[in-house]
Design a protein around this motif. Structure first.
Motif, PDB file in Angstrom:
ATOM      1  N   GLY A  61     -66.072 -14.846   5.975  1.00  0.00           N
ATOM      2  CA  GLY A  61     -65.940 -13.474   6.494  1.00  0.00           C
ATOM      3  C   GLY A  61     -67.273 -12.958   6.962  1.00  0.00           C
ATOM      4  O   GLY A  61     -68.320 -13.587   6.740  1.00  0.00           O
ATOM      5  N   PHE A  62     -67.247 -11.792   7.591  1.00  0.00           N
ATOM      6  CA  PHE A  62     -68.498 -11.208   8.092  1.00  0.00           C
ATOM      7  C   PHE A  62     -69.259 -10.483   7.002  1.00  0.00           C
ATOM      8  O   PHE A  62     -70.461 -10.449   6.973  1.00  0.00           O
ATOM      9  N   SER A  63     -68.512  -9.878   6.106  1.00  0.00           N
ATOM     10  CA  SER A  63     -69.193  -9.134   5.051  1.00  0.00           C
ATOM     11  C   SER A  63     -68.136  -8.786   4.019  1.00  0.00           C
ATOM     12  O   SER A  63     -66.943  -8.826   4.319  1.00  0.00           O
ATOM     13  N   PRO A  64     -68.575  -8.507   2.768  1.00  0.00           N
ATOM     14  CA  PRO A  64     -67.595  -8.062   1.777  1.00  0.00           C
ATOM     15  C   PRO A  64     -66.931  -6.784   2.291  1.00  0.00           C
ATOM     16  O   PRO A  64     -67.585  -5.957   2.933  1.00  0.00           O
ATOM     17  N   THR A  65     -65.666  -6.594   2.008  1.00  0.00           N
ATOM     18  CA  THR A  65     -64.969  -5.453   2.587  1.00  0.00           C
ATOM     19  C   THR A  65     -64.792  -4.314   1.590  1.00  0.00           C
ATOM     20  O   THR A  65     -64.263  -3.269   1.940  1.00  0.00           O
ATOM     21  N   ASP A  66     -65.214  -4.539   0.348  1.00  0.00           N
ATOM     22  CA  ASP A  66     -65.173  -3.465  -0.645  1.00  0.00           C
ATOM     23  C   ASP A  66     -66.061  -2.312  -0.162  1.00  0.00           C
ATOM     24  O   ASP A  66     -67.267  -2.499   0.040  1.00  0.00           O
ATOM     25  N   PRO A  67     -65.515  -1.106   0.040  1.00  0.00           N
ATOM     26  CA  PRO A  67     -66.307  -0.014   0.622  1.00  0.00           C
ATOM     27  C   PRO A  67     -67.587   0.271  -0.169  1.00  0.00           C
ATOM     28  O   PRO A  67     -68.612   0.636   0.413  1.00  0.00           O
ATOM     29  N   ALA A  68     -67.540   0.076  -1.503  1.00  0.00           N
ATOM     30  CA  ALA A  68     -68.714   0.395  -2.315  1.00  0.00           C
ATOM     31  C   ALA A  68     -69.837  -0.611  -2.079  1.00  0.00           C
ATOM     32  O   ALA A  68     -70.985  -0.370  -2.418  1.00  0.00           O
ATOM     33  N   ARG A  69     -69.484  -1.775  -1.514  1.00  0.00           N
ATOM     34  CA  ARG A  69     -70.510  -2.799  -1.313  1.00  0.00           C
ATOM     35  C   ARG A  69     -70.828  -3.017   0.147  1.00  0.00           C
ATOM     36  O   ARG A  69     -71.697  -3.786   0.512  1.00  0.00           O
ATOM     37  N   LEU A  70     -70.063  -2.306   0.950  1.00  0.00           N
ATOM     38  CA  LEU A  70     -70.160  -2.521   2.377  1.00  0.00           C
ATOM     39  C   LEU A  70     -71.586  -2.382   2.907  1.00  0.00           C
ATOM     40  O   LEU A  70     -72.078  -3.177   3.693  1.00  0.00           O
ATOM     41  N   TYR A  71     -72.255  -1.325   2.389  1.00  0.00           N
ATOM     42  CA  TYR A  71     -73.570  -1.005   2.948  1.00  0.00           C
ATOM     43  C   TYR A  71     -74.596  -2.116   2.716  1.00  0.00           C
ATOM     44  O   TYR A  71     -75.562  -2.245   3.425  1.00  0.00           O
ATOM     45  N   ARG A  72     -74.333  -2.943   1.700  1.00  0.00           N
ATOM     46  CA  ARG A  72     -75.299  -4.026   1.427  1.00  0.00           C
ATOM     47  C   ARG A  72     -75.330  -5.047   2.552  1.00  0.00           C
ATOM     48  O   ARG A  72     -76.235  -5.852   2.646  1.00  0.00           O
ATOM     49  N   ALA A  73     -74.266  -5.050   3.336  1.00  0.00           N
ATOM     50  CA  ALA A  73     -74.214  -6.030   4.407  1.00  0.00           C
ATOM     51  C   ALA A  73     -74.949  -5.542   5.643  1.00  0.00           C
ATOM     52  O   ALA A  73     -75.111  -6.273   6.611  1.00  0.00           O
TER      53      ALA A  73
END
Lengths: 565, 595
Positions: free
Chosen positions: B235-247
């Motif tokens: 995937g491009f990035s984790p999709t959990d909103p709480a972790r999204l910004y880390r991507a």
């Protein structure tokens, strides 16, 4: 400025306000300084703040005006502000103050009488009344006293000493001279809280005027002109009045009296002779005012109090404990008569006047009480916590415990000593002696500011020595002294200030006692306020005990006005 | 607030360093002279990330020059701070630490000393303890609380900026992103998460990708067993909103490439940018009140032009009135030194038995016009004199070209000796002389005597004032007696006496002196290279025939026509084998003997 009448929740208001300022207005590294009338008030405030999770420490200063002057101004800035003190100046002990006065007296007056009896009070009052040593008011109002003051201060200085009044005087002078110092205080403490404003003298008032109205520190003052009873020490209630009348001061009056029954609240305003609009909350009990015009000597009157008045009161209130009862009197010698009468009847008493076994207001004594409680049971229950005891010691002995190593060493010595003495049956004399001997002797020898406190400890040690009246006192009893609730409180009207009791007996309410013989107009006013202060200590019952035919004018007026209705 | 003084005793290279500062600090000096140790000394006081175990120095941290450690020896680092009264937070933190005789200055001290109850002489690290205290009393200790408010951040030399940027926990981007995302609505993040999920689904719809994902997942499960399966997916990035910004990554070239594709220099610059933003944020949110940002050798991997533009910007920001930032640099880069504020430079020099000494521009008494001159000069010349071991100050380009050749003729290579020839473009030597005295750099002035008809020579007055300025800067007071003495001397004795102070002059002007000192043939050769008017050619011919007929003014006019610098440059082709003029020889030797 909050004008807080008796029982209005003044301390609570102040505590909550302080906590709120700290969490909302003033952020690290700045803080709040709170100046209280005495150490007892300071401890009370500290405890209430602890309950709200706020520890006194670097951001919160709580202490008397003397301690503020010493810790916040003199110790950090003595050199840089050019106060003219030697590096190792000390706070003068009683003996050293007497010596300085004697030498000054020999230089200036030398009339062969007792300088202490005749001059000490006058000297103190004059020093507090006229602060500026170069002003014509100081030099000319009483030339002899002015010279004596100057000589006394010179003698102290020559010995490298300062006394309590010097602390405020030197600080005030330094604040006046150095703008940077005022700015520095403002940076550290952008808000200044003053409790019992009416009882603090001119030096504090001038400090407040300079720091708050010139430099721009925010002021939160609490006081009540009606409870001003320290005029004889130089307090001037008019200062509070003037402050509250300023345009840039907002004044709030707390009207509800949560302490006294509604009848007592109503009567208290007759006692004061002023209508303040105070009320008890709607659901308050009524409370009762009793008059006991008696005949005969005070010994006989004391007997009446214990044999008739007290048993009747206990009968009316089955769950009343002796600790809920206080007998208030205008002078300590009346306390002696009452104490003796109580002892003859097997009642335990606790005295809070200058005849007390030790002064309640002493910070060191309060600390010793806490340490004793820890030894009796506190170590098991965690109340008080040992860290609090150590923390308070670190603050109290801050000038002797300056390095981490010194603090650790003290803590270790203290813990070892207290741990080995966890026994409430130990002799208080031995316990104090051991404490004095090991951790404290070092601290006292290194401290420059605790002479008067160490004298109080030594005094208590000698009062509990074999052959002395309190020889039998145990550690447990000493703890109880701090806490327990089965001793009748004996206190002067002055020392009753700030306290509350379910039943209050005002003893010796006679002309010549309150007010004193041949009073001046001012003395009459202050005596009336004193009467009012005593009166408003009561929650449910207030008893006025007086001698028929020479009852105090305040008692008479109160009785007359109450009967008019 | 700003640092006004640093004192270091008995620490590593420093026996006794004492430098005055005007705020920012740019440390220059040769390798191994102790630049990093100076930073470390400051960290002992200010750096909250330095653990106490690192503050507990060891025996090897004492200055090497101490033969044997005794109870009296201690390591001391102290800094003085001024202008701390404008910010109430700083004032509240520092006010107790004022100097006894100067309420406008506070001092903070780190001290490593033998423990109090030590028997005998100290012999091991455990025999020492450190304390940090303010003002003049050891009882006024300070610690972490102060360091949290007034903080030093160090960006070490040769750090791997790229890997720091790529590791989330270490990245200076992390706190900025976290802060920025605080205010973002969670629902909207969820939408983005869904969009990513969609995009991911599309990618994995490609058969090749789906097959890869499946083979990874299958092999993992085989190896781990079902219980330990972590269900790997592409995937491009984790999709959990709480972790999204880390991507969220920092991209370059308009978002086309990642930071790992940037050059080392750009990565360093990105790092510095992010760090500066982070510092601003910390200050705005009242987490700290002042930052000393120390950067070791910031020139690493940066193109000279970029060095100048980046650090010009950094210094401008730090110099704005009341800025909560002070810059501390150690550098070998003339490009950075040349844009540093003039008052910030500290030159470290190894002085052998005395350890490393510091020379600060702050201690040099320059008038503001003089300071401007020097600042401009350093900027234009890339601060070369700061990096010189010795300096020959000359009037113009002619000397600048000729003097190195003369030195060569004397068998001395100025480059090897580290001696720089600097033209002051005129005769205003004084600011440069004061500057060099202040920095402890040996120098000589080579100047013309410039005699005048009926008046004292210009060179006389110039030399007198120059000697006075040099001595005033050196000793701190005006040398009245010396001035009186010089005024009494005749011209020859006067010139000789001035040479003792490094001021060397000729008899008239450079070119006419050269003419007289055997360089006449070389001069004619150069003149003859040019097309001159017939009249001039005739004059030259007359001088060649009889040098005593020389008209110096006319000669100078001709040379000026060609350009003095150009003329001198050409002359170099003809001077082989001719002895340099004496006064220049003495000036070169004067400096060469002292470097």
């Amino acid at each position: 400025m909050v004008i807080a009448g008796p029982g209005s929740g003044k301390t609570k208001t102040l505590t909550v306000k302080l906590a709120r300022i700290l969490s909302e207005d003033v952020h690290e590294p700045r803080g709040v300084a709170c100046i209280t009338y005495n150490n007892e008030c300071a401890r009370e405030l500290e405890q209430r703040l602890q309950a709200l999770g706020i520890e006194a420490g670097e951001r919160v200063f709580i202490g008397t005006v003397h301690s503020f002057s010493l810790k916040q101004i003199i110790l950090p800035y003595a050199e840089v502000a050019g106060m003219g003190l030697p590096d190792d100046f000390q706070v003068a002990s009683n003996g050293e103050q007497r010596g300085a006065l004697e030498r000054a007296y020999d230089r200036i007056i030398a009339e062969g009488d007792d300088p202490h009896a005749r001059w000490r009070n006058q000297l103190d009052r004059y020093r507090r009344r006229y602060l500026d040593r170069d002003s014509p008011e100081f030099l000319e109002t009483d030339g002899v006293l002015a010279e004596l003051v100057l000589a006394y201060e010179e003698e102290l200085r020559a010995a490298g000493l300062i006394d309590f009044d010097d602390m405020t005087l030197l600080s005030l002078r330094a604040l006046k001279e150095h703008e940077w110092l005022r700015e520095a205080i403002k940076a550290k403490y952008p808000v200044l809280i003053v409790d019992e404003y009416q009882d603090l003298g001119r030096a504090l008032h001038q400090m407040v005027m300079g720091l708050c109205f010139t430099t721009g520190i925010r002021l939160f003052a609490v006081g009540d002109v009606d409870q001003s009873i320290y005029g004889f020490t130089g307090a001037a209630p008019g200062l509070l009045q003037r402050l509250s009348e300023r345009d840039d001061v907002e004044t709030v009056r707390l009207r509800l009296n949560y302490r006294c029954g509604s009848e007592i609240v109503r009567a208290s305003q007759f006692a004061l002779g002023e209508e303040r609009g105070y009320e008890a909350p709607e659901d308050a009990a009524e409370g009762t005012v009793y008059f006991h015009p008696l005949q005969g000597r005070y010994e006989a009157q004391a007997a009446y109090v214990f044999d008739t008045l007290l048993p009747e009161a206990l009968e009316r209130h089955p769950n009343l404990q002796l600790g809920d009862v206080a007998i208030l009197y205008p002078a300590a010698w009346l306390g002696n008569i009452l104490a003796e009468a109580a002892a003859e009847r097997g009642h335990a008493t606790i005295r809070a006047d200058n005849q007390a076994i030790y002064p309640r207001s002493s910070r060191l004594m309060r600390w010793l009480e806490q340490s004793a409680i820890w030894c009796c049971d506190g170590w098991r229950s965690g109340n008080p916590r040992f860290s609090r005891i150590v923390g308070e010691a670190n603050r109290m002995f801050s000038d002797a415990l300056q390095t981490d190593a010194a603090r650790m060493e003290f803590q270790r010595a203290l813990l070892r000593l207290l741990w080995e003495r966890r026994d409430s049956t130990l002799s208080l004399h031995d316990w104090l002696g051991a404490l004095r001997q090991e951790p404290l002797v070092e601290v006292f020898s290194r401290s420059r500011t605790l002479v008067d406190e160490s004298e109080k400890l030594d005094d208590l040690i000698s009062k509990t020595a074999p052959g002395e009246p309190h020889e039998e006192m145990s550690l447990g009893q000493f703890c109880g002294h701090g806490e327990g609730n089965n001793r009748i409180n004996l206190t002067t009207l002055h020392s009753s200030k700030g306290r509350e009791f379910r039943v209050v007996v005002m003893f010796g309410m006679d002309e010549g006692g309150i007010p004193r013989r041949r009073p001046s107009e001012r003395e009459i006013m202050e005596a009336r306020r004193l009467f009012y202060v005593g009166f408003t200590r009561a929650e449910t019952e207030i008893h006025i005990v007086c001698t028929r035919d020479k009852a105090s004018r305040f008692a008479v007026e109160l009785a007359t006005r109450l009967s008019e209705k | 607030m700003h640092l006004s003084r640093i004192k270091i005793e008995n620490f590593r290279n420093f026996a006794d360093l004492d430098v005055r500062l005007g705020g920012n600090l740019v440390v220059v000096g040769e390798n191994r002279v102790g630049k990093s140790n100076l930073l470390h000394a400051l960290r002992l006081i200010f750096d909250p990330s330095l653990p106490d175990s690192a503050r507990q120095l060891g025996l090897s941290d004492f200055w090497d020059g101490l033969a044997e450690l005794t109870k009296e020896d201690r390591i001391l680092v102290s800094v003085e701070i001024k202008e701390f009264e404008d910010d109430p937070d700083i004032l509240a933190t520092l006010t107790d630490f004022r100097l006894n005789d100067d309420p406008e200055t506070v001092r903070l001290t780190y001290e490593l000393r033998p423990i109090a109850d030590l028997d005998g002489e100290p012999g091991a690290a455990e025999d020492y303890e450190f304390i940090c205290y303010g003002g003049e009393s050891e009882t006024k200790t300070f610690g972490h609380k102060l360091r949290r408010r007034i903080t030093m951040d160090v960006l070490p030399a040769l750090r791997d900026a790229e890997s720091d940027l790529s590791v989330w926990q270490r990245s200076p981007l992390r706190p900025l992103i976290e802060e920025a995302f605080k205010g973002v609505d969670a629902e909207e993040l969820e939408e983005i998460g869904e969009a990513i999920e969609e995009a991911t689904a599309k990618v994995t719809q490609f058969d090749e990708v789906a097959a890869l994902e499946k083979s990874i997942a299958d092999l993992f499960q085989e190896m781990s067993g079902e219980k330990q399966d972590i269900h790997p997916k592409l995937g491009f990035s984790p999709t959990d909103p709480a972790r999204l910004y880390r991507a969220v990554r920092l991209l370059i070239d308009e978002g086309e490439r990642g930071i790992s594709d940037a050059s080392l220099g750009s990565a360093n610059l990105v790092f510095l940018t992010l760090k500066s933003l982070e510092l601003r944020r910390l200050i705005e949110e009242n987490h700290r009140d002042h930052t000393f940002l120390a950067i070791e050798e910031p020139e690493a991997h940066l193109h000279p032009h970029l060095q100048r533009s980046v650090y010009r910007h950094v210094f401008t920001e730090a110099q704005e009135g009341g800025a909560p930032l002070s810059i501390i640099l150690t550098t070998h880069s003339p490009h950075i030194a040349s844009v540093a504020p003039l008052r910030s430079v500290v030159l470290l020099k190894d002085e052998g038995d005395d350890g490393t000494k510091g020379y600060a521009t702050q201690s040099i008494s320059l008038e503001s016009k003089e300071a401007d001159d020097i600042a401009r000069y350093l900027d234009v010349t890339r601060a070369e004199i700061l990096f010189a071991r010795g300096v020959l100050l000359v009037e113009g380009d002619a000397e600048r070209f000729l003097v190195p050749a003369f030195a060569e003729a004397l068998g001395k290579s100025l480059d090897e000796l580290g001696i720089t020839v600097c033209s002051v473009a005129g005769t205003n030597f004084r600011p440069y002389a004061k500057f060099l005295v202040g920095l402890g750099i040996p120098f000589a002035v080579i100047t013309d005597w410039d005699p005048r008809e009926g008046k004292s020579p210009l060179g006389w007055n110039r030399s007198l004032r120059l000697v006075a300025a040099i001595e005033t800067q050196r000793t701190g007071e005006k040398p009245e007696a010396l001035i009186e003495e010089l005024k009494e001397l005749d011209e020859d004795d006067f010139a000789e006496r001035c040479e003792e102070f490094g001021v060397f002059s000729n008899l008239t002007t450079l070119e006419t002196d050269l003419f007289a000192e055997g360089f006449a043939p070389a001069i004619f050769s150069v003149l003859n290279e040019y097309k001159l008017s017939a009249a001039r050619k005739e004059k030259i011919k007359a001088w060649e025939d009889d040098p005593t007929k020389l008209d110096p003014e006319e000669l100078l006019k001709m040379i000026d026509g060609i350009g003095k610098g150009r003329f001198a440059q050409r002359m170099l082709s003809y001077v082989d084998g001719i002895d340099p003029p004496d006064y220049i020889t003495r000036a070169i030797e004067f400096v060469a003997d002292r470097v």
